[in-house]
Design a protein around this motif. Sequence first.
Motif, PDB file in Angstrom:
ATOM      1  N   VAL A 160       9.091   3.104   4.320  1.00 13.63           N
ATOM      2  CA  VAL A 160       8.445   2.397   3.207  1.00 13.63           C
ATOM      3  C   VAL A 160       7.428   3.323   2.546  1.00 13.63           C
ATOM      4  O   VAL A 160       6.640   3.990   3.229  1.00 13.63           O
ATOM      5  CB  VAL A 160       7.730   1.115   3.692  1.00 13.63           C
ATOM      6  CG1 VAL A 160       7.091   0.375   2.522  1.00 13.63           C
ATOM      7  CG2 VAL A 160       8.691   0.203   4.440  1.00 13.63           C
ATOM      8  N   ALA A 220      -2.357  -3.279  -1.507  1.00 13.32           N
ATOM      9  CA  ALA A 220      -1.571  -3.905  -0.450  1.00 13.32           C
ATOM     10  C   ALA A 220      -1.961  -3.355   0.914  1.00 13.32           C
ATOM     11  O   ALA A 220      -2.239  -2.159   1.067  1.00 13.32           O
ATOM     12  CB  ALA A 220      -0.088  -3.679  -0.693  1.00 13.32           C
ATOM     13  N   LEU A 264      -0.181  -3.088   4.598  1.00 13.00           N
ATOM     14  CA  LEU A 264       1.176  -3.169   5.137  1.00 13.00           C
ATOM     15  C   LEU A 264       1.155  -3.472   6.626  1.00 13.00           C
ATOM     16  O   LEU A 264       0.433  -2.837   7.396  1.00 13.00           O
ATOM     17  CB  LEU A 264       1.912  -1.851   4.887  1.00 13.00           C
ATOM     18  CG  LEU A 264       3.321  -1.721   5.470  1.00 13.00           C
ATOM     19  CD1 LEU A 264       4.267  -2.713   4.807  1.00 13.00           C
ATOM     20  CD2 LEU A 264       3.835  -0.297   5.306  1.00 13.00           C
ATOM     21  N   LEU A 303       3.454  -7.414   3.140  1.00 15.19           N
ATOM     22  CA  LEU A 303       2.447  -6.835   2.258  1.00 15.19           C
ATOM     23  C   LEU A 303       1.400  -7.907   1.976  1.00 15.19           C
ATOM     24  O   LEU A 303       1.713  -8.967   1.434  1.00 15.19           O
ATOM     25  CB  LEU A 303       3.089  -6.363   0.959  1.00 15.19           C
ATOM     26  CG  LEU A 303       4.188  -5.315   1.129  1.00 15.19           C
ATOM     27  CD1 LEU A 303       5.144  -5.354  -0.041  1.00 15.19           C
ATOM     28  CD2 LEU A 303       3.586  -3.931   1.288  1.00 15.19           C
ATOM     29  N   CYS A 353       2.129  -2.709  -8.325  1.00 16.34           N
ATOM     30  CA  CYS A 353       2.329  -2.113  -7.011  1.00 16.34           C
ATOM     31  C   CYS A 353       3.834  -1.886  -6.842  1.00 16.34           C
ATOM     32  O   CYS A 353       4.623  -2.824  -6.998  1.00 16.34           O
ATOM     33  CB  CYS A 353       1.797  -3.029  -5.910  1.00 16.34           C
ATOM     34  SG  CYS A 353       2.158  -2.472  -4.227  1.00 16.34           S
ATOM     35  N   ARG A 354       4.237  -0.645  -6.533  1.00 18.26           N
ATOM     36  CA  ARG A 354       5.655  -0.319  -6.359  1.00 18.26           C
ATOM     37  C   ARG A 354       5.900   0.006  -4.891  1.00 18.26           C
ATOM     38  O   ARG A 354       5.277   0.908  -4.332  1.00 18.26           O
ATOM     39  CB  ARG A 354       6.046   0.870  -7.234  1.00 18.26           C
ATOM     40  CG  ARG A 354       7.512   1.302  -7.092  1.00 18.26           C
ATOM     41  CD  ARG A 354       7.780   2.540  -7.933  1.00 18.26           C
ATOM     42  NE  ARG A 354       9.118   3.080  -7.686  1.00 18.26           N
ATOM     43  CZ  ARG A 354      10.198   2.757  -8.394  1.00 18.26           C
ATOM     44  NH1 ARG A 354      10.081   1.906  -9.406  1.00 18.26           N
ATOM     45  NH2 ARG A 354      11.369   3.292  -8.115  1.00 18.26           N
ATOM     46  N   VAL A 355       6.805  -0.763  -4.281  1.00 14.63           N
ATOM     47  CA  VAL A 355       7.141  -0.577  -2.870  1.00 14.63           C
ATOM     48  C   VAL A 355       8.593  -0.121  -2.802  1.00 14.63           C
ATOM     49  O   VAL A 355       9.497  -0.836  -3.236  1.00 14.63           O
ATOM     50  CB  VAL A 355       6.950  -1.882  -2.075  1.00 14.63           C
ATOM     51  CG1 VAL A 355       7.250  -1.655  -0.601  1.00 14.63           C
ATOM     52  CG2 VAL A 355       5.538  -2.424  -2.259  1.00 14.63           C
ATOM     53  N   THR A 356       8.811   1.092  -2.278  1.00 12.48           N
ATOM     54  CA  THR A 356      10.156   1.655  -2.202  1.00 12.48           C
ATOM     55  C   THR A 356      10.591   1.749  -0.746  1.00 12.48           C
ATOM     56  O   THR A 356       9.848   2.247   0.107  1.00 12.48           O
ATOM     57  CB  THR A 356      10.201   3.050  -2.844  1.00 12.48           C
ATOM     58  OG1 THR A 356       9.697   2.971  -4.182  1.00 12.48           O
ATOM     59  CG2 THR A 356      11.620   3.590  -2.881  1.00 12.48           C
ATOM     60  N   ILE A 362       4.474   3.104  -0.612  1.00 11.30           N
ATOM     61  CA  ILE A 362       3.743   2.237  -1.546  1.00 11.30           C
ATOM     62  C   ILE A 362       3.038   3.108  -2.574  1.00 11.30           C
ATOM     63  O   ILE A 362       2.367   4.091  -2.220  1.00 11.30           O
ATOM     64  CB  ILE A 362       2.723   1.348  -0.815  1.00 11.30           C
ATOM     65  CG1 ILE A 362       3.433   0.455   0.212  1.00 11.30           C
ATOM     66  CG2 ILE A 362       1.947   0.486  -1.805  1.00 11.30           C
ATOM     67  CD1 ILE A 362       2.482  -0.393   1.038  1.00 11.30           C
TER      68      ILE A 362
END
Length: 295
Positions: free
Chosen positions: A35, A91, A93, A105, A45-48, A37
């Motif tokens: 993950v 966030a 985690l 999150l 917020c971009r979570v890949t 962030i």
Amino acid sequence: MSPTARLTNFYSRVILEGEEQFSTVTIEANAPPPVVIAYPEPGVCRVTLRALLNMYPGPLYIQDGILRKVTVEPGEGQVAFHIALDEDVRAMLTAVEGIPYRIVLRFSRRPLQEFYRDRIIIIDPGHGGTDGGWRGPVNLWERDMAWKTAQELARVLEGFKARVIWTRQAEENPSSQERLRKVTPDTFCFISVHEHGAADTSQRGTAVLYNPVVPGNEELAAKVLERIVARVNTPARGVKADEELARLGEIPGLKLEPVAITNWVDEGLLRNPYFHQKVALATAVAIKQHFQRGK
């Protein structure tokens, strides 16, 4: 190497840890994925995750005052979750082992608590006692439905650390003068809860009335109306000045009419407890956003 983790579900809820509230986004998978962030721009917020998508991609409209919307973008060997934020929060985690594996999150709801802390909000459930108000085509009374929404509104506001004052108890029906005696110079806002009623039973939808004496109260009512109809998907009947609220003087005042109880579709909405919860949260969030605009 192809990713082995598959994402199977995601959802959002508000949780309480001690005295602090958090808005959460939980992503479920069949195995732990890597993950990353990032915050590519303000309010996002971009979570890949290195994983494959094995679920409906959304979007998920949340609108809880912190989280606005989650959009899922599947790519080659990865999935990105774009989380639109109403507040500048980061966030935290947490990974929860098990089946399914959960990526949680957490976003602090402290901005809402900081805004409302110790503010005096007067909640005025319409009618009461032997005065039932309007009756729905099946059997619901305005008095009882206003009380349900008012209870949820009080729960939300007290969770945000506001000081809630009631104008009546469940079986009481004080006069309008007695209700207004609850108002003090320190009152931040007066919120009356009713339902609309009409001889024309085809009328339905949400309206918000406002105190015309206070500059900006029409815009406040419009913001609250916008938030409510977005959350509960009702037609908007608009905003208008209310002469009874004008008796509040310089105190901001609103009268909520979430539905037209005399319409059988709208009466049905009132039977769902989540409807009252959504109206309450939408109202509290809209009030905060109105008073903090431009700050």
